[in-house]
Design a protein around this motif. Structure first.
Motif, short mmCIF file in Angstrom:
data_model
loop_
_atom_site.label_atom_id
_atom_site.label_comp_id
_atom_site.label_asym_id
_atom_site.label_seq_id
_atom_site.Cartn_x
_atom_site.Cartn_y
_atom_site.Cartn_z
N PRO A 125 22.15 -76.77 -11.97
CA PRO A 125 21.69 -75.26 -11.73
C PRO A 125 20.77 -75.38 -10.41
O PRO A 125 20.71 -74.22 -9.80
CB PRO A 125 20.77 -75.32 -13.08
CG PRO A 125 21.43 -76.12 -14.05
CD PRO A 125 22.07 -77.11 -13.48
N THR A 131 27.54 -73.44 -15.95
CA THR A 131 27.59 -74.95 -16.46
C THR A 131 28.50 -74.67 -17.99
O THR A 131 29.26 -75.72 -18.18
CB THR A 131 26.07 -75.49 -16.86
OG1 THR A 131 25.59 -75.83 -15.76
CG2 THR A 131 26.21 -76.69 -17.56
N LYS A 173 23.30 -71.59 -15.51
CA LYS A 173 23.16 -72.33 -16.50
C LYS A 173 24.57 -71.80 -17.50
O LYS A 173 25.44 -72.57 -18.05
CB LYS A 173 22.20 -72.16 -17.46
CG LYS A 173 20.73 -72.71 -17.23
CD LYS A 173 19.66 -72.05 -17.91
CE LYS A 173 18.18 -72.73 -17.53
NZ LYS A 173 17.24 -72.26 -18.19
#
Length: 362
Positions: free
Chosen positions: A113, A100, A97
């Protein structure tokens, strides 16, 4: 798992005796496993070409964008071998995450993920003999990273991106036992301001810390402390670790995020401390509050945290013209060591994982 990954075994893996010799004293970031993972992205094909191949050098065009514009992100995580021989990673979905979030900031395509975790899992499975026994806090350090691999000198997001995962066995951060760090307060350099890249895990943030770290080393200190860029008065983070301050009444303060990295270990410590009944505040924390709190005894412990060191006590704080030390600097504090022990025991499977942090790889 959605990635189609092919595996081509190395034609020259290290012998069992070589691996054993390396794992006996791995150091950090010196030796690498037999294989690496590669995945590529283009606008037309999306993510494709997932493969595990022999570890080896990359061939890059001199015009490759990452070499000129530093469009790059990375993560740092570990795999742990438990007493029964099984192998686990610590909160890998949180690393995924965070990558990201970093990808959004660096104008990269997002790797989902689940795909991130799958890539890490499959490389660790292939190179599982490189995961050391847990005695002495040894582990396999894992480095996923993403680079702008297009050969193009225009200033725009790359149209060819490469995601890779490599791994390196790691020894204990503290070889002679856990000892407090001495920190240097830099008043000349900062890491990032609001809206900048401080919250992204990208190489530029670490490159910008190096000259300040040289300053710290020249002044006999282990690490450097950065203050905020706007006012130059609020503690942000060290060169590669987040900070915590323990007060005499039991409450704990950690600098708020926004311009600093959202550490995976940092958030775990918040949960651990709260479960133990400690109030944890995430807020602005001034350098004066640090100095005055330690000098008065109101602050009883200071510690830092990160993937490599897990939790490390902080001793003396130095700056140009002064230093502060007190009860918090004499030795590792009790809460510091209690949190460190609890976290390490969960990672190595010696304690119940009540938080659901551990992810079994194989």
């Amino acid at each position: 798992m959605t990635l189609d990954i092919t595996t081509t075994a190395s034609d020259s893996p290290r012998s069992e005796s070589e691996v054993a010799e390396i794992l006996a004293n791995p150091g950090f970031g010196t030796y690498f496993t037999d294989h690496m993972f590669t995945l590529e992205w283009t606008p037309g094909e999306g993510w494709h070409g997932g493969r595990i191949t022999k570890y080896g050098p990359l061939s890059l065009d001199p015009a490759t964008a990452v070499l000129h514009y530093a469009q790059e992100t990375f993560e740092g995580m570990k795999a742990y071998r438990h007493a029964d021989g099984s192998i686990w990673t610590f909160r890998p979905e949180e690393n995924a995450k965070r990558m990201t979030r970093s990808s959004h900031r660096l104008a990269f395509p997002v790797l989902e993920p689940d795909d991130f975790v799958q890539a890490v899992d499959e490389l660790v499975q292939v190179d599982q003999r490189w995961v050391p026994e847990g005695a002495g806090e040894k582990s396999l350090y894992i480095r996923p990273f993403m680079i702008a691999s297009e050969a193009f000198l225009g200033v725009r997001p790359a149209q060819h991106v490469t995601f890779m995962v490599i791994a390196s066995p790691a020894g204990a951060y503290f070889k002679g036992g856990v000892k407090p760090l001495t920190l240097w307060l830099t008043e000349d350099y900062t890491r990032a301001g609001r809206g900048g890249m401080g919250a992204a895990k990208t190489g530029g943030n670490y490159a910008s810390s190096l000259v300040a770290q040289q300053e710290a080393t020249a002044n006999g200190c282990d690490q450097v402390v950065f203050l905020d860029v706007a006012e130059g008065k609020y503690v942000e983070e060290l060169g590669g670790m987040n900070m915590y301050f323990v007060y005499a009444d039991g409450h704990v303060v950690t600098p708020e995020t926004g311009t600093i990295l959202e550490g995976i270990t940092r958030s775990a410590i918040i949960e651990l401390a709260q479960k133990k009944g400690h109030q944890v505040e995430e807020r602005k924390f001034s350098i004066d509050e640090w100095r005055e709190g330690v000098a008065s005894g109101d602050i009883t412990e200071v510690f830092a945290c990160g993937t490599a060191a897990v939790v490390t006590p902080v001793g003396t704080l130095k700056w140009d013209g002064g230093e502060v030390s007190g009860k918090a600097t004499d030795d590792a504090g009790p809460l510091t060591m209690e949190i460190r022990r609890d976290l390490v025991d969960i990672q190595y499977g010696r304690a119940d994982d009540a938080f659901g942090w551990m992810h079994r790889v194989c």
